[in-house]
Scaffold this motif. Sequence first.
Motif, short mmCIF file in Angstrom:
data_model
loop_
_atom_site.label_atom_id
_atom_site.label_comp_id
_atom_site.label_asym_id
_atom_site.label_seq_id
_atom_site.Cartn_x
_atom_site.Cartn_y
_atom_site.Cartn_z
N CYS A 37 33.18 15.21 -28.24
CA CYS A 37 32.49 14.54 -27.14
C CYS A 37 33.09 13.16 -26.95
O CYS A 37 33.36 12.44 -27.92
N LYS A 84 31.70 10.62 -25.89
CA LYS A 84 30.72 9.57 -26.15
C LYS A 84 30.37 9.44 -27.63
O LYS A 84 30.42 8.35 -28.18
N CYS A 85 30.00 10.54 -28.28
CA CYS A 85 29.51 10.43 -29.66
C CYS A 85 30.48 10.98 -30.69
O CYS A 85 30.27 10.79 -31.89
N CYS A 88 26.98 17.83 -24.01
CA CYS A 88 26.99 17.61 -25.45
C CYS A 88 25.59 17.82 -26.00
O CYS A 88 24.63 17.21 -25.52
N CYS A 100 24.27 14.22 -27.77
CA CYS A 100 23.89 13.02 -27.04
C CYS A 100 23.61 13.27 -25.56
O CYS A 100 23.21 12.36 -24.84
N ASN A 113 25.70 13.92 -23.24
CA ASN A 113 26.81 13.50 -22.40
C ASN A 113 27.35 14.67 -21.59
O ASN A 113 27.52 15.77 -22.08
ZN LIG Z 1 28.01 13.58 -27.46
#
Ligand SMILES: [Zn+2]
Length: 102
Positions: free
Chosen positions: A76, A78-79, A91, A94, A96
């Motif tokens: 991901c 983001k995370c 995701c 999170c 996303n």
């Molecule tokens: Zn994520």
Amino acid sequence: MELKYCWRCKMEVLMLNKEEHAIASKLYAKGFKVLKKDRQERFKELLDYYNDLTGFGETEPNAIMHHSLAQFGPDCEKCGKPYRTQKAKLCAACGNKRIVTE
Ligand SMILES: [Zn+2]
Ligand SMILES: [Zn+2]
């Protein structure tokens, strides 16, 4: 081999790449033909292969079989946790939204 978060184990584990997993699959299939009661003895070759490769002390043959990098999506943005599948659009960790660049 790569360290990745596993959704089933809920922790980071060493996942096998395509070639490594192909070898593991063969050893796993072989284990079913071993006429021993003890699972760890039956799948000894598989466990040895994985543990030699990773330096981990895995005792569960089935766990090795789902630790294949090919089953998961990329990380991901983001995370950093991997998408649950190759085709996941969201995701699970999170929320996303995945940016698909194709
Ligand atoms: Zn994520
Ligand atoms: Zn797992």
